[in-house]
Design a protein around this motif. Structure first.
Motif, mmCIF file in Angstrom:
data_model
loop_
_atom_site.group_PDB
_atom_site.id
_atom_site.type_symbol
_atom_site.label_atom_id
_atom_site.label_comp_id
_atom_site.label_asym_id
_atom_site.label_seq_id
_atom_site.Cartn_x
_atom_site.Cartn_y
_atom_site.Cartn_z
ATOM 1 N N CYS A 36 0.838 -1.203 0.000
ATOM 2 C CA CYS A 36 0.000 0.000 0.000
ATOM 3 C C CYS A 36 0.870 1.248 0.000
ATOM 4 O O CYS A 36 0.498 2.278 0.584
ATOM 5 N N GLY A 37 2.039 1.194 -0.630
ATOM 6 C CA GLY A 37 2.884 2.374 -0.746
ATOM 7 C C GLY A 37 2.254 3.407 -1.656
ATOM 8 O O GLY A 37 1.198 3.185 -2.269
ATOM 9 N N ALA B 53 -19.777 0.543 -3.699
ATOM 10 C CA ALA B 53 -18.514 0.045 -4.247
ATOM 11 C C ALA B 53 -17.441 0.028 -3.170
ATOM 12 O O ALA B 53 -17.417 0.869 -2.272
ATOM 13 N N SER B 54 -16.547 -0.930 -3.299
ATOM 14 C CA SER B 54 -15.375 -1.035 -2.419
ATOM 15 C C SER B 54 -14.139 -1.162 -3.307
ATOM 16 O O SER B 54 -14.010 -2.131 -4.062
ATOM 17 N N SER B 55 -13.246 -0.170 -3.210
ATOM 18 C CA SER B 55 -12.065 -0.128 -4.079
ATOM 19 C C SER B 55 -10.806 -0.470 -3.290
ATOM 20 O O SER B 55 -10.649 -0.075 -2.128
ATOM 21 N N SER B 56 -9.906 -1.183 -3.942
ATOM 22 C CA SER B 56 -8.614 -1.526 -3.349
ATOM 23 C C SER B 56 -7.527 -1.318 -4.385
ATOM 24 O O SER B 56 -7.681 -1.715 -5.549
ATOM 25 N N SER B 57 -6.425 -0.678 -3.965
ATOM 26 C CA SER B 57 -5.304 -0.410 -4.864
ATOM 27 C C SER B 57 -4.046 -1.001 -4.265
ATOM 28 O O SER B 57 -3.826 -0.932 -3.050
ATOM 29 N N LEU B 58 -3.202 -1.559 -5.122
ATOM 30 C CA LEU B 58 -1.974 -2.216 -4.682
ATOM 31 C C LEU B 58 -0.779 -1.671 -5.441
ATOM 32 O O LEU B 58 -0.850 -1.440 -6.649
ATOM 33 N N LEU B 59 0.325 -1.489 -4.720
ATOM 34 C CA LEU B 59 1.613 -1.156 -5.336
ATOM 35 C C LEU B 59 2.423 -2.437 -5.387
ATOM 36 O O LEU B 59 2.619 -3.097 -4.368
ATOM 37 N N GLY C 17 -20.086 -6.832 -9.590
ATOM 38 C CA GLY C 17 -19.417 -6.227 -10.727
ATOM 39 C C GLY C 17 -17.982 -5.903 -10.332
ATOM 40 O O GLY C 17 -17.658 -5.802 -9.141
ATOM 41 N N PHE C 18 -17.128 -5.712 -11.341
ATOM 42 C CA PHE C 18 -15.720 -5.446 -11.020
ATOM 43 C C PHE C 18 -15.112 -4.556 -12.099
ATOM 44 O O PHE C 18 -15.281 -4.793 -13.297
ATOM 45 N N ALA C 19 -14.424 -3.511 -11.650
ATOM 46 C CA ALA C 19 -13.726 -2.595 -12.556
ATOM 47 C C ALA C 19 -12.247 -2.603 -12.187
ATOM 48 O O ALA C 19 -11.892 -2.484 -11.010
ATOM 49 N N PHE C 20 -11.394 -2.714 -13.208
ATOM 50 C CA PHE C 20 -9.941 -2.805 -12.988
ATOM 51 C C PHE C 20 -9.236 -1.757 -13.846
ATOM 52 O O PHE C 20 -9.655 -1.468 -14.974
ATOM 53 N N LYS C 21 -8.140 -1.191 -13.311
ATOM 54 C CA LYS C 21 -7.377 -0.215 -14.082
ATOM 55 C C LYS C 21 -5.938 -0.143 -13.567
ATOM 56 O O LYS C 21 -5.673 -0.383 -12.377
ATOM 57 N N PRO C 22 -4.973 0.173 -14.442
ATOM 58 C CA PRO C 22 -3.597 0.432 -14.006
ATOM 59 C C PRO C 22 -3.491 1.835 -13.418
ATOM 60 O O PRO C 22 -4.262 2.730 -13.776
ATOM 61 N N LEU C 23 -2.523 2.038 -12.528
ATOM 62 C CA LEU C 23 -2.317 3.326 -11.872
ATOM 63 C C LEU C 23 -0.868 3.772 -12.052
ATOM 64 O O LEU C 23 0.020 2.941 -12.253
ATOM 65 N N THR D 30 8.258 0.014 -9.746
ATOM 66 C CA THR D 30 7.022 -0.492 -9.162
ATOM 67 C C THR D 30 5.889 -0.366 -10.173
ATOM 68 O O THR D 30 5.980 0.356 -11.157
ATOM 69 N N TYR D 31 4.817 -1.072 -9.897
ATOM 70 C CA TYR D 31 3.631 -1.041 -10.748
ATOM 71 C C TYR D 31 2.419 -0.985 -9.829
ATOM 72 O O TYR D 31 2.400 -1.616 -8.769
ATOM 73 N N ALA D 32 1.416 -0.239 -10.203
ATOM 74 C CA ALA D 32 0.245 -0.076 -9.346
ATOM 75 C C ALA D 32 -1.023 -0.420 -10.118
ATOM 76 O O ALA D 32 -1.151 -0.097 -11.306
#
Length: 599
Positions: free
Chosen positions: A398-399, A487-493, A550-556, A562-564
């Motif tokens: 979670c950086g 909606a519940s969003s989660s982001s990962l580094l 439902g699910f939505a995905f995207k690069p950050l 690193t990749y997010a």
């Protein structure tokens, strides 16, 4: 009246850690500069190295260190000190400040036979508390950027700074006096005009040039022509020699401050508040620092943990917020913090726990799940996970201020879940906290939509050996039906692997799909499982909702190494007044073993 001028090299030790870059700087700049100084014994110079840089040159170019030592012995060159890892010293505990300064001092004494007498690293960050640390480490002076000086202080005089009965001398650094695209003769005229014309005694100016700007001065023989053209009224010298001969010092007080590119704040505390990613890594570092200093177990492991902590204090992780390289430095800082904590656990014993304490000094308690395989830190702001440390991977997923389980309510038909919402920016309140059961119950009442419908959201966290589960209970408190998308969003580094890409898989309508992590993906319904694996195969994150969603995905955006990615589970809901709905998402952290097995 002769005016002292101290010329030198300003190594960016806070970011000078990459061996390839350091080798390039050595071949293109340092080798030529040292050759020039050896041939011109009347050209006096000062030099500030970080410990990582100096130790690398000692191993790969012992002839460089031998020549440095010879120039130091004949008084032509002065090596300046500071923290070994070029930390932002005001941010450290006194024990860590002194430890870092002494580590670099010991290295310099070992390599060149003489200890530094002053601090030359990070002249653009200051705090009066540093005076105690400098004096305890026998540092007589510190170079400080004149932009930190209050307007009433002279700009070309040595200052005496006092704190708690201890004093240190401050020498003014003038970045505006760095050579531009001008001849040595024109530069000397500009230099003379810069000094006050009132014939004040013991005037001095320090000018430190970065390696990239030093190269053209060497290639065009600018330095040689400058030394030959210096008039008698300008005395080229080194700081220690000037201080030995100076007689007049101005007592002064300089408040804490920062003068750094892109920093509009008055001090490091304001700077961190303006850059949450810096505040987060600082809070983590301070937490580990306290843990290491309180460790009473195996002394060898404690020493190793302290060394990893000092490595985590590398200045590049706490400056230049928003830059790509800053993200990489922060990832390294978290990695070293995790290693330090792992060593402390081995030294003093460990048992899994759930804690509540003010982690980031914001006046509100945060929660920490500390388990054998991972740490998860939860904030009341949005009720989200803001740090996820996996010990086998030695990485904080979670950086970059990314978070897990960030919630929102949106109008029906919405498929964009970016930005702050009434729930994600709200401060949840604690309903209950059970340490033994590792249960955290948070809740928040909020007004949704243009009709200002009142809703109550409960978030119940629980931890188990390999993961975290969050239960959502959303209740409609308004007199009208609630129709929305929850909606519940989660982001990962994620760390990048050599020649590998991170993998994302989803089970949609009972079929397993491999998602392109560089492209957007959207499924309206039927998503039962999402699995994200980092490129190094160090960890896999399996998200499982209790009901298909439902699910939505995207690069950050992320750093160079690193990749997010971000993913959002969503459901369309319709709640009558005083009715509630319940959703659950379980996150399981798996560590793939060789041979395809997982733990």
């Amino acid at each position: 009246m002769r005016h002292a001028f101290c010329f030198g090299v300003a190594t960016d030790a806070a970011s000078a850690t990459d061996p390839v870059s350091l080798e390039t700087v050595y071949k293109t700049v340092y080798k030529k500069l040292l050759t020039f100084l050896y041939k011109h014994p009347h050209c006096f110079f000062s030099w500030a190295f970080g410990g990582v840089e100096l130790e690398l040159y000692a191993k790969s170019h012992p002839e460089f260190i031998k020549l440095l030592s010879e120039l130091v012995d004949r008084g032509q060159l002065e090596l300046l000190g500071g923290g070994y890892y070029a930390p932002v010293l005001p941010l450290l505990l006194p024990v860590d400040r002194a430890g870092q300064i002494e580590l670099l001092t010991t290295l310099q004494r070992k390599l060149v036979g003489r200890r530094p007498r002053g601090v030359g690293l990070s002249p653009n960050i200051w705090d009066p508390l540093l005076i105690d640390s400098y004096k305890s480490c026998v540092m007589d002076f510190a170079q400080l950027d004149v932009s930190l000086f209050p307007v009433q202080l002279p700009r070309f005089s040595p200052l005496i700074l006092e704190h708690a009965g201890k004093t240190v001398t401050a020498l003014p650094v003038h970045p505006e006096l760095a050579p531009r695209s001008e001849s040595p003769e024109s530069y000397i005229v500009r230099l003379i005009q810069a000094y006050p014309q009132d014939n004040s005694p013991d005037m001095v100016a320090v000018c430190a040039v970065p390696p990239c700007d030093m190269l053209p001065l060497l290639e065009t023989n600018w330095l040689e022509r400058f030394c030959a053209a210096l008039p008698e009224e300008i005395a080229l010298t080194v700081p220690s020699r000037f201080l030995k001969e100076a007689e007049l010092f101005v007592p002064a007080y300089i408040p804490s401050g920062i003068s750094y590119a892109g920093a509009n704040q008055r001090n490091m505390q304001d700077y961190m508040q303006a850059h949450p990613c810096v505040q987060n890594v600082y809070s983590r570092m301070m937490h580990v620092s306290c843990t290491v200093n309180q460790c009473r177990g195996d002394k060898a492991r404690k020493k190793a943990a302290r060394e990893k902590l000092w490595e985590a204090q590398t200045g590049g992780a706490y400056l230049a917020a928003g830059a790509g390289t800053n993200s990489d430095f922060q990832a390294d800082a978290y990695r070293n913090c995790i290693q330090a904590e792992k060593l402390v656990r081995e030294a003093s014993g460990f048992s899994a726990s759930a804690l509540a304490f003010d982690f980031d000094s914001d006046g509100h308690a945060e929660y920490a799940y500390q388990l054998d395989a991972f740490n998860a830190f939860i904030t009341k702001k949005g009720g989200a996970v803001f740090e996820l440390d996996v010990f086998k991977a030695l990485f904080n997923y979670c950086g970059d201020s990314l978070r897990l389980f960030v919630d929102c309510l949106q109008p029906v038909g919405t498929r964009t879940f970016d930005g702050e919402t009434v729930l994600s920016r709200s401060l949840f309140t604690e309903a209950s906290f059970k340490r033994v059961k590792k249960e955290i119950r948070l809740q928040k009442t909020a007004l949704y939509g243009t009709d200002r419908q009142c809703v109550l959201l409960k978030k119940n966290f629980s931890a188990f050996e390999t993961g975290v589960q969050v239960q959502y209970i959303l209740k409609n408190l308004s007199p009208a039906p609630l129709c929305a998308v929850f909606a519940s969003s989660s982001s990962l580094l994620l760390p990048l692997g050599k020649g590998k890409q991170c993998k994302t898989e989803a089970v949609v309508e009972q079929q397993k799909l491999s998602l392109n992590t560089a492209k957007l993906f959207n499924a309206e319904s039927g998503v039962a499982t999402v699995r994200i694996t980092d490129a190094a195969d160090s960890a896999s994150f399996v998200f499982v909702p209790n009901e298909e969603a439902g699910f939505a995905f995207k690069p950050l955006p992320a750093g160079q190494h690193t990749y997010a990615v971000g993913g959002t589970f969503f459901w369309e809901i319709a709640l009558e007044p005083d009715r509630e709905m319940e959703k659950t998402i379980t996150l399981t952290i798996l560590s793939p073993r060789k041979g395809g097995k997982e733990t």
